[in-house]
Design a protein around this motif. Sequence first.
Motif, PDB file in Angstrom:
ATOM      1  N   ARG A   1       0.787  -1.129  -0.059  1.00 40.14           N
ATOM      2  CA  ARG A   1      -0.165   0.182   0.060  1.00 40.14           C
ATOM      3  C   ARG A   1       0.741   1.266   0.067  1.00 40.14           C
ATOM      4  N   LEU A   2       0.874   2.027  -1.161  1.00 39.15           N
ATOM      5  CA  LEU A   2       1.544   3.236  -1.314  1.00 39.15           C
ATOM      6  C   LEU A   2       0.985   4.320  -1.729  1.00 39.15           C
ATOM      7  N   ASN A   3      -0.482   4.151  -1.337  1.00 41.64           N
ATOM      8  CA  ASN A   3      -1.618   5.170  -2.001  1.00 41.64           C
ATOM      9  C   ASN A   3      -1.289   6.533  -0.969  1.00 41.64           C
ATOM     10  N   ASN A   4      -1.823   7.579  -1.636  1.00 41.28           N
ATOM     11  CA  ASN A   4      -1.762   8.797  -0.725  1.00 41.28           C
ATOM     12  C   ASN A   4      -0.316   9.389  -0.555  1.00 41.28           C
ATOM     13  N   ASN A   5       0.255   9.283  -1.549  1.00 41.40           N
ATOM     14  CA  ASN A   5       1.858  10.062  -1.461  1.00 41.40           C
ATOM     15  C   ASN A   5       2.131  10.804  -2.635  1.00 41.40           C
ATOM     16  N   ARG A   6       3.326  10.973  -3.079  1.00 42.89           N
ATOM     17  CA  ARG A   6       3.342  12.051  -4.452  1.00 42.89           C
ATOM     18  C   ARG A   6       4.442  11.334  -5.211  1.00 42.89           C
ATOM     19  N   LEU A   7       4.286   9.722  -5.417  1.00 44.33           N
ATOM     20  CA  LEU A   7       5.014   9.186  -6.109  1.00 44.33           C
ATOM     21  C   LEU A   7       4.923   9.308  -7.756  1.00 44.33           C
ATOM     22  N   THR A   8       6.015   9.321  -8.449  1.00 42.24           N
ATOM     23  CA  THR A   8       5.864   9.735 -10.012  1.00 42.24           C
ATOM     24  C   THR A   8       6.423   8.534 -10.717  1.00 42.24           C
ATOM     25  N   GLY A   9       6.292   8.713 -12.065  1.00 39.25           N
ATOM     26  CA  GLY A   9       6.843   7.789 -12.780  1.00 39.25           C
ATOM     27  C   GLY A   9       5.897   6.511 -13.107  1.00 39.25           C
ATOM     28  N   ARG A  10       6.429   5.226 -13.681  1.00 41.21           N
ATOM     29  CA  ARG A  10       5.578   4.609 -14.321  1.00 41.21           C
ATOM     30  C   ARG A  10       5.448   3.301 -13.027  1.00 41.21           C
ATOM     31  N   ILE A  11       4.389   2.430 -13.042  1.00 39.22           N
ATOM     32  CA  ILE A  11       4.127   1.628 -12.349  1.00 39.22           C
ATOM     33  C   ILE A  11       5.229   0.399 -13.074  1.00 39.22           C
TER      34      ILE A  11
ATOM     35  N   LYS B   1      -1.962  -9.840  -2.517  1.00 38.68           N
ATOM     36  CA  LYS B   1      -3.318  -9.975  -2.460  1.00 38.68           C
ATOM     37  C   LYS B   1      -3.943  -8.460  -2.312  1.00 38.68           C
ATOM     38  N   ILE B   2      -3.030  -7.761  -1.895  1.00 44.61           N
ATOM     39  CA  ILE B   2      -3.766  -6.041  -1.584  1.00 44.61           C
ATOM     40  C   ILE B   2      -2.731  -5.259  -2.461  1.00 44.61           C
ATOM     41  N   LEU B   3      -2.922  -4.420  -3.301  1.00 44.06           N
ATOM     42  CA  LEU B   3      -2.164  -3.391  -4.007  1.00 44.06           C
ATOM     43  C   LEU B   3      -3.244  -2.061  -4.075  1.00 44.06           C
ATOM     44  N   ASN B   4      -2.319  -0.835  -3.462  1.00 47.22           N
ATOM     45  CA  ASN B   4      -3.205   0.218  -3.682  1.00 47.22           C
ATOM     46  C   ASN B   4      -1.938   1.387  -3.833  1.00 47.22           C
ATOM     47  N   VAL B   5      -1.997   1.852  -4.949  1.00 44.45           N
ATOM     48  CA  VAL B   5      -1.092   3.082  -5.646  1.00 44.45           C
ATOM     49  C   VAL B   5      -1.881   4.240  -5.905  1.00 44.45           C
ATOM     50  N   SER B   6      -3.062   4.438  -5.466  1.00 44.04           N
ATOM     51  CA  SER B   6      -4.092   5.398  -5.578  1.00 44.04           C
ATOM     52  C   SER B   6      -3.574   6.726  -5.080  1.00 44.04           C
ATOM     53  N   ASN B   7      -4.174   7.751  -5.628  1.00 42.69           N
ATOM     54  CA  ASN B   7      -3.834   9.184  -5.206  1.00 42.69           C
ATOM     55  C   ASN B   7      -2.109   9.426  -5.058  1.00 42.69           C
ATOM     56  N   ASN B   8      -1.708   9.095  -6.301  1.00 44.07           N
ATOM     57  CA  ASN B   8      -0.100   9.654  -6.674  1.00 44.07           C
ATOM     58  C   ASN B   8      -0.147  10.647  -7.623  1.00 44.07           C
ATOM     59  N   ASN B   9       0.985  10.586  -8.317  1.00 44.54           N
ATOM     60  CA  ASN B   9       1.277  11.211  -9.677  1.00 44.54           C
ATOM     61  C   ASN B   9       1.773  10.138 -10.683  1.00 44.54           C
ATOM     62  N   LEU B  10       1.585   8.934 -10.807  1.00 44.71           N
ATOM     63  CA  LEU B  10       2.033   8.064 -11.594  1.00 44.71           C
ATOM     64  C   LEU B  10       1.661   8.283 -13.103  1.00 44.71           C
ATOM     65  N   CYS B  11       2.278   7.754 -13.784  1.00 45.52           N
ATOM     66  CA  CYS B  11       2.170   7.872 -15.343  1.00 45.52           C
ATOM     67  C   CYS B  11       2.233   6.779 -16.056  1.00 45.52           C
ATOM     68  N   GLY B  12       2.022   6.855 -17.345  1.00 49.32           N
ATOM     69  CA  GLY B  12       2.112   5.690 -18.308  1.00 49.32           C
ATOM     70  C   GLY B  12       0.770   4.733 -18.152  1.00 49.32           C
ATOM     71  N   THR B  13       0.962   3.446 -18.561  1.00 49.44           N
ATOM     72  CA  THR B  13      -0.229   2.408 -18.668  1.00 49.44           C
ATOM     73  C   THR B  13       0.087   1.450 -17.588  1.00 49.44           C
TER      74      THR B  13
END
Length: 214
Positions: A144-154, A165-177
Amino acid sequence: MAMRAIFYVAIVLVLTGTAPSESNMEGAALYALRRAVKDPGNVLQSWDPTLVNPCTWFHVTCDADNRVTRLDLGNAKLSGHLVPDLGKLEKLQYLELYMNNLAGRIPEELDGLKSLVSLDLFSNNLTGPIPPSLSKLSKLKFLRLNNNRLTGRIPRELTKLENLKILNVSNNNLCGTIPASGSLSKFSEGSFADNPRLEGPELIGFVRYDTDRE
């Protein structure tokens, strides 16, 4: 001559049993974190580097061999940055640093956490990319990395995390597909939401899962 003297001192330490133990080295790694953060609530006050091992420190859990298995510092009002030394905690299973004010990058050296099951860094001010090296954490179930200011691609390498089982990268500034293969194919749009520069054509056909922790 100086180097020879250091060599002999090291030999004496080993022979006398006073060489640093694994728990000592883990204590040093945790103390590096303490030095790197501000702690207005004094939650790290018990972290005394002169003790034999860190297992008596608050917010630290150890196993029967005095190896650190859990670090619980969620919502502790910490600021500062993460340190590469944390990657030395080879038996750590839970790294809980959510809801603080930590900034800077996620260290690539966290790939040394071979036993890690849960990495919770959500709701901080972390920047920079998600390290592809996290794909080496083969036991990881919760990321869970959500609610940060992460950039770049996943990183596509994360698709190798078969136990996730659980992945959350929402609420960042990620780009790409969004990679839609491997382990990432089972997560819904909600896991990636609120990244304005993130494109999601690969989300088509995703199976929706409940993303709340079990």
